[in-house]
Design a protein around this motif. Structure first.
Motif: not given
Length: 287
Positions: A173-180, A239-243
């Protein structure tokens, strides 16, 4: 003489193989009729051979060839898990409790009596010279304590299995949040010391707890079916950082593992000592 009858020829063959691994004494001899009967010939003057050879051999046979069958029967018939893959996962978890890798949180301690003790007690009370019996009947009627112990381990395994399923669903569920989700910061340096995680931006400037709270997306916390940690996971997902550069001295830490599972290829894992080296290298670079 002891005669043991089996419903399955393969079980008779396996027990006979275990018996023959023990040295045949003149006072003790094992014979197999090639079908479903094993005969144990015992000199009446050497009845102690039942305790020293027959019972240990049958206990070994139980552990090697019968125990998994009993565990799978409990998983399937008592708890109705019919999918083979699920059965195998629960069986593996049950073994981890049996082998002592996982703590028995229900009893809060190790079991006082071992499975081996239950089997040997049952055999000691039952076996004697001049007895003929069905092995399956012995399993059904004489091993109540042993099977109750296996049931206990299966219950623990199923509890653990359900928790792991919930955890995997939570991570997905959290991965799905990160996608967009757009990145609020491109890079995060995350320093893990003991149980504390300290956030730094791409310039190695510490991000205070107050600043982190401002970055948290509150709807993320409200909409999650499971609790999401507000000091580490919620800020990172918000924050959903790229790295993420994560520096730790304990890569087996639960939260470290969760961050790895969640961010996958976005995460770069380094040893704790590398944080200071990276920070010093960055400072030299901007001078």
């Amino acid at each position: 003489m002891i005669e043991i009858y089996f419903e399955q020829t393969t079980d008779a063959e396996k027990l006979f193989a275990v018996f023959t691994a023990y040295k045949n004494e003149p006072s003790l001899c094992f014979t197999y009729d090639g079908d479903k009967r094993i005969t144990i010939h015992i000199d009446k003057k050497a009845m102690e051979m039942i305790q020293t050879t027959v019972i240990p051999a049958m206990t070994q046979f139980m552990f090697r060839f019968i125990e998994d069958r009993l565990l799978l029967s409990i998983i399937s018939n008592d708890f109705y898990y019919k999918n083979v893959e699920e059965q195998q996962q629960i069986l593996q978890l049950a073994h981890s409790f049996i082998d002592g890798e996982r703590y028995d949180y229900r009893n809060g301690k190790q079991q006082a009596e071992s499975r081996e003790t239950f089997i040997k007690q049952a055999l000691t009370e039952f076996l004697s010279d001049d007895i003929s019996f069905s092995f399956e009947s012995f399993l059904y009627f004489r091993l109540k304590n042993y099977k109750e112990r296996l049931l206990h381990y299966v219950e623990l395994a199923i509890d653990e299995y359900k928790l792991e399923q919930e955890y995997q669903n939570f991570i997905q569920t959290l991965r799905d949040c990160l996608v967009s989700r757009p990145a609020k910061l491109s890079i995060i340096h995350l320093l893990h010391q003991e149980s504390t995680f300290t956030f730094y931006d791409e310039y190695f400037c510490e991000i205070s707890a107050k600043e982190l709270r401002k970055l948290i997306d509150r709807t993320l916390i409200v909409n999650q079916p499971m609790y999401i940690d507000s000091s580490v996971l919620a800020p990172l997902v918000s924050i959903a950082p790229k790295t993420i550069y994560l520096y730790t001295g304990n890569s087996d830490d639960g939260m470290v593992q969760t961050i790895q599972n969640l961010f996958q290829e976005r995460l770069k894992l380094y040893d704790l000592d590398f944080f200071l080296q990276s920070k010093q290298a960055y400072c030299k670079k901007i001078r």
